[in-house]
Scaffold this active site. Structure first.
Site, PDB file in Angstrom:
ATOM      1  N   GLU A   1      59.161 -58.072  79.567  1.00 60.98           N
ATOM      2  CA  GLU A   1      60.744 -57.414  79.816  1.00 60.98           C
ATOM      3  C   GLU A   1      61.714 -57.555  79.326  1.00 60.98           C
ATOM      4  O   GLU A   1      62.710 -57.695  80.152  1.00 60.98           O
ATOM      5  CB  GLU A   1      60.286 -56.403  80.862  1.00 60.98           C
ATOM      6  CG  GLU A   1      59.284 -55.116  81.084  1.00 60.98           C
ATOM      7  CD  GLU A   1      59.264 -54.351  81.996  1.00 60.98           C
ATOM      8  OE1 GLU A   1      60.363 -54.643  83.115  1.00 60.98           O
ATOM      9  OE2 GLU A   1      58.280 -53.447  81.925  1.00 60.98           O
TER      10      GLU A   1
ATOM     11  N   GLU B   1      52.505 -51.671  79.885  1.00 59.68           N
ATOM     12  CA  GLU B   1      52.821 -50.986  81.156  1.00 59.68           C
ATOM     13  C   GLU B   1      53.209 -49.454  80.873  1.00 59.68           C
ATOM     14  O   GLU B   1      53.253 -49.264  80.827  1.00 59.68           O
ATOM     15  CB  GLU B   1      53.861 -51.705  82.079  1.00 59.68           C
ATOM     16  CG  GLU B   1      53.354 -52.736  82.265  1.00 59.68           C
ATOM     17  CD  GLU B   1      54.687 -53.730  83.169  1.00 59.68           C
ATOM     18  OE1 GLU B   1      55.336 -53.269  83.995  1.00 59.68           O
ATOM     19  OE2 GLU B   1      54.800 -54.835  83.206  1.00 59.68           O
TER      20      GLU B   1
END
Length: 396
Positions: free
Chosen positions: A222, A330
């Site tokens: 991320e 995710e």
């Protein structure tokens, strides 16, 4: 899609009122190891979706359905089934994030068992027995490559031994281990701006695992607050460096803006990563997607029962248009009817995408999650009782 689901839920309520003790619509009714009720409410039949999971679906059983508890396989690729109402292709990688080694990020190096922990082998066993085959292992870059010697220096032997141990355990089970620095494109408090250093780190790590074909390299978790083009250049440098070691395994790259699927175009990732190349043609774009109002995964309430499919739509089209593969690294949501429908919609999008999506990993398992609403850690994680049987296992 939303109106159809709503009407079916209403029908399920009616069925439950007329058949005492039978499983309601969309509940589990069979599969290997199942010891619960195998009868469904009136108007539904127990349909085997895979070896591990049979579900009460509307209508009569098809001639190919197996009885509850029997062994079967997922519907063959290229066939339509009741779950998604369209041609569905099984994902190669289906797994869960095994969180823990990235905990205590403000404490470097930290103390094992106090500030951080490694995944439990018994948790891995549980998911393998359920049919999962992929485990994403977050770790902290500063713990593996201590700031005292820099990102390009020697690894901390104790922490690296912990990583190697859990990776060996997972791959010894025949499953895949995804290793990823959970650092948001930061190192020792600063944005990583030295692509050569980042590439050297990955050279060093790939050399340790290149002989294990069940290890997958996830380059960085991320990235955010960084221009998409800058992130792309770092990712491409790392891909090139890994291939120079002779490693041939799958590589996952992530974009800026927390690599969100729903912001893939607006963040600039779509334009920047269209140029991504790999001499081995074994790279996939990893995206993340949560289903609450701000996409952060901090609320158990989802926007709608269709938000999963909606937030993946543009990213799926981009993958198709650019001949790329995607991996949903995710996804998470609350254990309620709206969220379960939304997760199903997301997974139907993946499995009916024409194989542009190759994998998924639920956030999260891990021994220290406690009562966290998305925890799927056995035996009592908050998401196990509904998310596992209703939203995940039907897609294995």
């Amino acid at each position: 899609m939303k109106s159809t689901f709503t009407s079916l839920v209403a029908a399920a309520a009616l069925f439950v009122s007329t058949v005492k003790g039978a499983q309601p619509l969309y509940a589990q009714c069979g599969g290997n190891g199942w010891s619960g009720e195998t009868a469904c409410v009136s108007g539904a039949s127990c349909t085997a979706l895979n070896e591990w999971y049979s579900q009460c679906l509307p209508g009569s059983p098809s001639s190919t359905s197996n009885p509850p508890g029997s062994t079967t396989t997922s519907p063959p690729s290229g066939t339509s089934d009741a779950l998604c109402g369209a041609t569905r292709t099984k994902l190669k990688y289906f797994g869960v994030n095994q969180s823990g080694a990235e905990f205590g990020e403000g404490k470097i190096p930290g103390v094992l068992g106090t500030d951080y922990t490694w995944p439990s082998p018994t948790s891995v066993d549980y998911f393998v027995n359920q049919g999962f085959n992929t485990f994403r292992i977050p770790f902290l870059l500063e713990r593996l490559a201590p700031p005292s010697s820099g990102m390009t220096g020697s690894f901390n032997s104790a922490y690296f031994d912990g990583l190697k141990t859990i990776v060996s355990y997972i791959t010894g089970k025949g499953a895949y281990a995804i290793i990823e620095p959970h650092n948001y494109m930061r190192y020792n408090g600063a944005i990583i701006s030295d692509n050569n250093a980042f590439a050297t780190f990955w050279t060093n790590l790939a050399n340790q695992f290149k002989s294990n074909d069940h290890v997958i390299f996830d380059l960085m978790n991320e990235p955010n607050g960084i221009d998409a083009g800058v992130v792309y250049q770092a990712m491409q440098a790392a891909v090139n460096a890994i291939r120079k070691t002779g490693a041939t395994q799958l590589i996952l790259v992530e974009g800026t803006s927390w690599t969100g699927a729903w912001t893939w175009s607006s963040s600039g990732n779509a334009a920047a990563f269209a140029s991504l190349t790999d001499p081995n043609n074994n790279v996939a774009i990893e995206m993340h997607q949560y289903l609450d109002s701000d996409g952060s995964g901090t609320s158990a309430q989802c926007v709608s029962s269709t938000i999963g499919a909606e937030r993946l739509k543009q990213a799926t089209q981009w993958l198709k248009d650019n001949n790329k593969k995607g991996f949903l690294g995710e996804i998470g949501a609350g254990s309620n009817d709206v969220c379960i429908a939304a997760v199903k919609g997301a997974l139907c999008t993946l499995q009916t995408s024409g194989s542009v999506w190759i994998g998924i990993s639920w956030w999260a398992a891990g021994p220290w999650w406690g009562t966290y609403f998305q925890s799927i850690e056995p035996p009592n994680g908050a998401a196990i009782s509904r998310i596992l049987p209703e939203a995940l296992k039907p897609f294995l």
